[in-house]
Design a protein around this motif. Structure first.
Motif, PDB file in Angstrom:
ATOM      1  N   VAL A 279       0.832  -1.204   0.000  1.00 51.10           N
ATOM      2  CA  VAL A 279       0.000   0.000   0.000  1.00 51.10           C
ATOM      3  C   VAL A 279       0.866   1.253   0.000  1.00 51.10           C
ATOM      4  CG1 VAL A 279      -1.680   1.336   1.333  1.00 51.10           C
ATOM      5  CG2 VAL A 279      -1.953  -1.140   1.106  1.00 51.10           C
ATOM      6  N   ALA A 280       1.913   1.263   0.851  1.00 52.41           N
ATOM      7  CA  ALA A 280       2.793   2.429   0.936  1.00 52.41           C
ATOM      8  C   ALA A 280       3.549   2.655  -0.369  1.00 52.41           C
ATOM      9  CB  ALA A 280       3.775   2.254   2.092  1.00 52.41           C
ATOM     10  N   SER A 281       3.907   1.579  -1.053  1.00 54.31           N
ATOM     11  CA  SER A 281       4.637   1.707  -2.317  1.00 54.31           C
ATOM     12  C   SER A 281       3.788   2.379  -3.385  1.00 54.31           C
ATOM     13  CB  SER A 281       5.086   0.325  -2.803  1.00 54.31           C
ATOM     14  OG  SER A 281       5.979  -0.277  -1.885  1.00 54.31           O
ATOM     15  N   PHE A 282       2.491   2.049  -3.399  1.00 52.42           N
ATOM     16  CA  PHE A 282       1.596   2.678  -4.369  1.00 52.42           C
ATOM     17  C   PHE A 282       1.226   4.106  -3.965  1.00 52.42           C
ATOM     18  CE2 PHE A 282       0.649  -1.798  -5.476  1.00 52.42           C
ATOM     19  CZ  PHE A 282       0.858  -1.712  -6.849  1.00 52.42           C
ATOM     20  N   GLN A 283       1.193   4.353  -2.655  1.00 53.07           N
ATOM     21  CA  GLN A 283       0.751   5.652  -2.173  1.00 53.07           C
ATOM     22  C   GLN A 283       1.854   6.702  -2.187  1.00 53.07           C
ATOM     23  OE1 GLN A 283      -2.464   6.152  -1.414  1.00 53.07           O
ATOM     24  NE2 GLN A 283      -2.126   8.325  -0.988  1.00 53.07           N
ATOM     25  N   PHE A 284       3.094   6.272  -1.892  1.00 53.24           N
ATOM     26  CA  PHE A 284       4.208   7.221  -1.774  1.00 53.24           C
ATOM     27  C   PHE A 284       5.327   6.819  -2.733  1.00 53.24           C
ATOM     28  CE2 PHE A 284       2.261   6.697   2.470  1.00 53.24           C
ATOM     29  CZ  PHE A 284       1.700   7.953   2.609  1.00 53.24           C
ATOM     30  N   ASP A 285       5.702   7.722  -3.607  1.00 51.28           N
ATOM     31  CA  ASP A 285       6.725   7.425  -4.612  1.00 51.28           C
ATOM     32  C   ASP A 285       8.089   7.140  -3.992  1.00 51.28           C
ATOM     33  OD1 ASP A 285       4.855   7.804  -6.602  1.00 51.28           O
ATOM     34  OD2 ASP A 285       5.346   9.922  -6.874  1.00 51.28           O
ATOM     35  N   SER A 286       8.374   7.765  -2.849  1.00 47.95           N
ATOM     36  CA  SER A 286       9.704   7.632  -2.246  1.00 47.95           C
ATOM     37  C   SER A 286       9.834   6.429  -1.318  1.00 47.95           C
ATOM     38  CB  SER A 286      10.049   8.902  -1.459  1.00 47.95           C
ATOM     39  OG  SER A 286       9.109   9.115  -0.415  1.00 47.95           O
ATOM     40  N   PHE A 287       8.723   5.703  -1.068  1.00 44.40           N
ATOM     41  CA  PHE A 287       8.778   4.631  -0.077  1.00 44.40           C
ATOM     42  C   PHE A 287       9.660   3.473  -0.520  1.00 44.40           C
ATOM     43  CE2 PHE A 287       7.313   0.622   1.751  1.00 44.40           C
ATOM     44  CZ  PHE A 287       7.388   0.908   3.095  1.00 44.40           C
ATOM     45  N   ALA A 288       9.476   3.006  -1.752  1.00 38.32           N
ATOM     46  CA  ALA A 288      10.187   1.809  -2.221  1.00 38.32           C
ATOM     47  C   ALA A 288      11.545   2.113  -2.829  1.00 38.32           C
ATOM     48  CB  ALA A 288       9.314   1.065  -3.230  1.00 38.32           C
ATOM     49  N   THR A 289      12.077   3.292  -2.582  1.00 36.36           N
ATOM     50  CA  THR A 289      13.393   3.644  -3.113  1.00 36.36           C
ATOM     51  C   THR A 289      14.500   3.044  -2.251  1.00 36.36           C
ATOM     52  OG1 THR A 289      13.445   5.705  -1.832  1.00 36.36           O
ATOM     53  CG2 THR A 289      12.500   5.794  -4.056  1.00 36.36           C
ATOM     54  N   GLY A 290      15.676   2.885  -2.865  1.00 31.28           N
ATOM     55  CA  GLY A 290      16.811   2.310  -2.147  1.00 31.28           C
ATOM     56  C   GLY A 290      17.178   3.064  -0.880  1.00 31.28           C
TER      57      GLY A 290
ATOM     58  N   ASN B 146      15.374   4.950   1.076  1.00 29.62           N
ATOM     59  CA  ASN B 146      14.361   4.817   2.121  1.00 29.62           C
ATOM     60  C   ASN B 146      14.377   3.422   2.730  1.00 29.62           C
ATOM     61  OD1 ASN B 146      12.046   6.035   3.581  1.00 29.62           O
ATOM     62  ND2 ASN B 146      10.903   4.393   2.586  1.00 29.62           N
ATOM     63  N   ILE B 147      14.578   2.410   1.897  1.00 31.35           N
ATOM     64  CA  ILE B 147      14.648   1.038   2.410  1.00 31.35           C
ATOM     65  C   ILE B 147      15.863   0.869   3.309  1.00 31.35           C
ATOM     66  CG2 ILE B 147      14.999  -1.366   1.749  1.00 31.35           C
ATOM     67  CD1 ILE B 147      13.341  -0.789  -0.767  1.00 31.35           C
ATOM     68  N   ARG B 148      16.996   1.448   2.907  1.00 32.86           N
ATOM     69  CA  ARG B 148      18.187   1.381   3.759  1.00 32.86           C
ATOM     70  C   ARG B 148      17.944   2.114   5.070  1.00 32.86           C
ATOM     71  NH1 ARG B 148      20.949   1.956  -1.173  1.00 32.86           N
ATOM     72  NH2 ARG B 148      21.031   4.225  -0.929  1.00 32.86           N
ATOM     73  N   SER B 149      17.242   3.238   5.005  1.00 35.29           N
ATOM     74  CA  SER B 149      16.938   3.997   6.214  1.00 35.29           C
ATOM     75  C   SER B 149      16.064   3.187   7.172  1.00 35.29           C
ATOM     76  CB  SER B 149      16.230   5.306   5.848  1.00 35.29           C
ATOM     77  OG  SER B 149      15.846   6.013   7.008  1.00 35.29           O
ATOM     78  N   ILE B 150      15.056   2.499   6.622  1.00 37.60           N
ATOM     79  CA  ILE B 150      14.192   1.656   7.454  1.00 37.60           C
ATOM     80  C   ILE B 150      15.008   0.562   8.122  1.00 37.60           C
ATOM     81  CG2 ILE B 150      12.322  -0.035   7.395  1.00 37.60           C
ATOM     82  CD1 ILE B 150      11.012   1.645   5.212  1.00 37.60           C
ATOM     83  N   GLY B 151      15.865  -0.098   7.334  1.00 36.78           N
ATOM     84  CA  GLY B 151      16.689  -1.166   7.884  1.00 36.78           C
ATOM     85  C   GLY B 151      17.645  -0.682   8.950  1.00 36.78           C
TER      86      GLY B 151
END
Length: 334
Positions: free
Chosen positions: A41-52, A54-59
């Motif tokens: 859902v977040a990937s479709f809603q926010f363009d920056s969510f599934a970027t490299g 942002n993913i590194r930041s989450i991890g």
């Protein structure tokens, strides 16, 4: 021609077995399903969510809590609880920054581990041999660690800075193959945790204690020794998480760690580990940590919501999981 008839008792046993498998599947995979759905859902809603980035930041942000939650997982496996980990985490960070400033990188790692491991050891000894409730003992440990922390930092007024040329900074600020070191550390730690749980005698012993401590004792299992090891490991891991956060922020801040113990417990429970102990998975805890961090990240992506929504949403999900666990457990008993 003969037929095989199924007796009512056999049918009831089969139904119970199917319900048990369903409960275990929900406990182990429920949080993963929610995590995947939320990410989609977040990937479709926010363009920056599934970027490299942002993913590194989450991890990276999840890695500090993940180290603490790993120790908490084994504690809860035994049917216990460790409320001291938030304060021990903060204490480890302050000690690491101070030691890095005064004595160098090796001391910045060793000193926090010795002190925080000692706190965990004392708690384990009191709980295992003093037969006191883990809630009370670790609450006392929380107060002791926080008091020691404030004493060392002069009531939080003193903030030790890691020298700019110190190699200690690379521990959490460096990366391998574009992935920050703390993420690699979490992968290694959780891999070792899974090996301990599934490939050594310690793992079944921990689960047996949480399932029925008296029965584990009658079976001749080392109940007291296992509890001491478990709480010591929890203290060590919380202290090491403090080492990582000190390296990442290049400082030791006294005010961090407040409420971290509740986040760690939440991650463990969200991952499917029963609060009563005796059942759960290492992988589930990692999923629980990631779920909490993704919730926080999504709320930041929204922008118009403040950080209090993270606690609101996380608390609602946690309550739903606990209620579901209780309901499913009652269904199996029936």
């Amino acid at each position: 021609m003969s037929t095989i008839e199924t007796t009512p008792q056999a049918a009831g046993t089969d139904a119970t077995a199917r319900r048990l498998k369903f409960v275990q599947r929900v406990q182990r995979q429920g949080a993963l399903a929610v995590l995947v759905l939320l990410c989609l859902v977040a990937s479709f809603q926010f363009d920056s969510f599934a970027t490299g980035p942002n993913i590194r930041s989450i991890g990276l942000q999840a890695s500090f809590l993940a180290v603490i939650a790993l120790g908490m997982t084994f504690v809860i496996f035994t049917g216990g609880i460790d409320l001291s980990v938030g304060s021990v985490f903060a204490l480890g960070g302050v000690l690491a920054a101070w030691a890095a400033q005064e004595y160098g990188t090796l001391a910045a790692i060793v000193v926090p581990l010795v002190v925080c491991g000692a706190i965990g050891l004392v708690q384990g000894l009191v709980i295992a041999y003093g037969k006191l409730a883990p809630f009370i003992v670790t609450l006392a440990g929380l107060l002791f660690a926080r008091g020691l922390l404030l004493f060392i930092s002069d009531e939080g007024a003193t903030v030790n800075k890691v020298p700019a040329d110190s190699g200690f900074r690379n521990l959490a600020q460096g990366s391998l193959l574009g992935i920050p070191y703390p993420i690699w550390i979490v992968v290694v730690f959780f891999g070792l945790g899974a090996l301990v749980l599934h490939r050594t005698s310690f793992g079944p012993t921990v689960l047996a204690i949480g399932g029925q401590e008296d029965a584990a004792d009658l079976m001749g299992l080392p109940v007291a020794r296992t509890k001491v090891i478990t709480y010591t490991a929890s203290g060590l891991l919380a202290g090491f998480a403090g080492v990582l956060i000190a390296s990442y922020t290049s400082s030791g801040v006294a005010i961090i760690g407040v409420g971290t113990e509740l986040q760690a417990i939440s991650a463990v429970v969200l991952g499917g580990t029963l609060l009563a102990g005796g059942a759960g998975t290492i992988f589930g805890t990692l999923v629980g940590v990631l779920l909490l961090q993704v919730i926080a990240n999504v709320i930041n992506q929204v922008g118009s919501l403040n950080s209090n929504w993270q606690d609101l949403v996380s608390g609602g999900i946690l309550l739903a999981v606990v209620v579901l666990q209780r309901y499913l457990a009652g269904t199996v008993r029936r």
